[in-house]
Write an enzyme that holds these catalytic residues in place. Sequence first.
Site, mmCIF file in Angstrom:
data_model
loop_
_atom_site.group_PDB
_atom_site.id
_atom_site.type_symbol
_atom_site.label_atom_id
_atom_site.label_comp_id
_atom_site.label_asym_id
_atom_site.label_seq_id
_atom_site.Cartn_x
_atom_site.Cartn_y
_atom_site.Cartn_z
ATOM 1 N N TYR A 285 -146.720 14.951 -56.848
ATOM 2 C CA TYR A 285 -147.368 13.670 -56.587
ATOM 3 C C TYR A 285 -148.438 13.926 -55.536
ATOM 4 O O TYR A 285 -148.134 14.244 -54.381
ATOM 5 C CB TYR A 285 -146.368 12.625 -56.087
ATOM 6 C CG TYR A 285 -146.940 11.225 -56.101
ATOM 7 C CD1 TYR A 285 -146.950 10.481 -57.263
ATOM 8 C CD2 TYR A 285 -147.505 10.675 -54.956
ATOM 9 C CE1 TYR A 285 -147.497 9.209 -57.295
ATOM 10 C CE2 TYR A 285 -148.058 9.408 -54.980
ATOM 11 C CZ TYR A 285 -148.042 8.672 -56.152
ATOM 12 O OH TYR A 285 -148.603 7.418 -56.181
ATOM 13 N N TYR A 377 -139.133 4.574 -59.186
ATOM 14 C CA TYR A 377 -139.966 4.210 -58.053
ATOM 15 C C TYR A 377 -139.151 3.882 -56.806
ATOM 16 O O TYR A 377 -139.687 3.848 -55.704
ATOM 17 C CB TYR A 377 -140.840 2.994 -58.405
ATOM 18 C CG TYR A 377 -142.008 3.284 -59.323
ATOM 19 C CD1 TYR A 377 -142.174 4.524 -59.925
ATOM 20 C CD2 TYR A 377 -142.951 2.302 -59.591
ATOM 21 C CE1 TYR A 377 -143.238 4.775 -60.768
ATOM 22 C CE2 TYR A 377 -144.029 2.538 -60.432
ATOM 23 C CZ TYR A 377 -144.169 3.780 -61.023
ATOM 24 O OH TYR A 377 -145.231 4.018 -61.859
#
Length: 424
Positions: A285, A377
């Site tokens: 990420y 998430y």
Amino acid sequence: MVGMHRLRNDRLADPLLTGCSVCCKSSWNQLQDLCRLAKLSCPALGVSKRNLYDFEVEYLCDYKKIREQEYYLVKWRGYPDSESTWEPRQNLKCVRILKQFHKDLERELLRRHHRSKTPRHLDPSLANYLVQKAKQRRALRRWEQELNAKRSHLGRITVENEVDLDGPPRAFVYINEYRVGEGITLNQVAVGCECQDCLWAPTGGCCPGASLHKFAYNDQGQVRLRAGLPIYECNSRCRCGYDCPNRVVQKGIRYDLCIFRTDDGRGWGVRTLEKIRKNSFVMEYVGEIITSEEAERRGQIYDRQGATYLFDLDYVEDVYTVDAAYYGNISHFVNHSCDPNLQVYNVFIDNLDERLPRIAFFATKTIRAGEELTFDYNMQVDPVDMESTRMDSNFGLAGLPGSPKKRVRIECKCGTESCRKYLF
């Protein structure tokens, strides 16, 4: 592609600039088109008197059938719409463009009229849709080329949208590594290992042992640590080379991946074009590293927009956040799932500041080619032993008002059996 225009010593060029080169913002194809429009040959661009009047189909705008003859309205590359002409099918050598035109036409006929038989004439709204679809496809192909030109990793990126007419994101810059925000410093590691074989004969425990942690990978490069434990890879100061088994995340994305438009309202998503084995590294990420204070400011803006790409780096302290809204890599497009196939790990390589880990995704199971990649998430990992520090990814929560951070009730659309109905 950016071209180079070389000035020549002729009546139009300054003799002092002979041999000088300047960057040109037009692509090679655009320069060729300009030559043909002006009816000028240019050996440097490959435009000669022989091919000066060659015409290339940019896309097809319309279709009609008169008696048994098929005609297509052709938009010619490098020429305005007013120069488009109707051409019989036998004049067209663009097999790929013809196939794509009819594929788009049949799909839209099914959507509108629940039939795929091509009519003899297209109504104006259908013809306009096909033009918009052709323009979108060209824009997506250009974006795909830009992404692959910027990537530094082995895995290629493809882009696909067979759902709607949305084109590339307007405000997104592809990067391969963290972009450091104002007031933040990444301190490079000062020492490296002296191992001859980091996996089988680690000196002093190699880099993980020096940090009092376990070696992360097996001989196939698959992570063997439990989620929540940190990964310490060999760094730029280590004696071992590029093929060291303790260099996995730093080699980057190795799988071909596709950014695609979802058909259930979740926007863009990412799927793998290759089989991914369980516990294999998939991607990092990546985004802009900012302070938690700046994340709070941005988060309130993103919250009003109904989207956020903030990822808290709270491995030991909630001090920094990664914002992938504008600067990011392909992980920017990975969707949430309550039953994900990717797991987050904190990784340390050339920077050992535990407040600034690199965020890596590993496969939680074997992922088939064509399967969408997802992560949770709101993934939380509790300590599994005394060596582990609690890790809480809190993706998308950074910067939301309140202390602790206020959790906005966002409906989940992952559609899994274990869906929690809300993201946060």
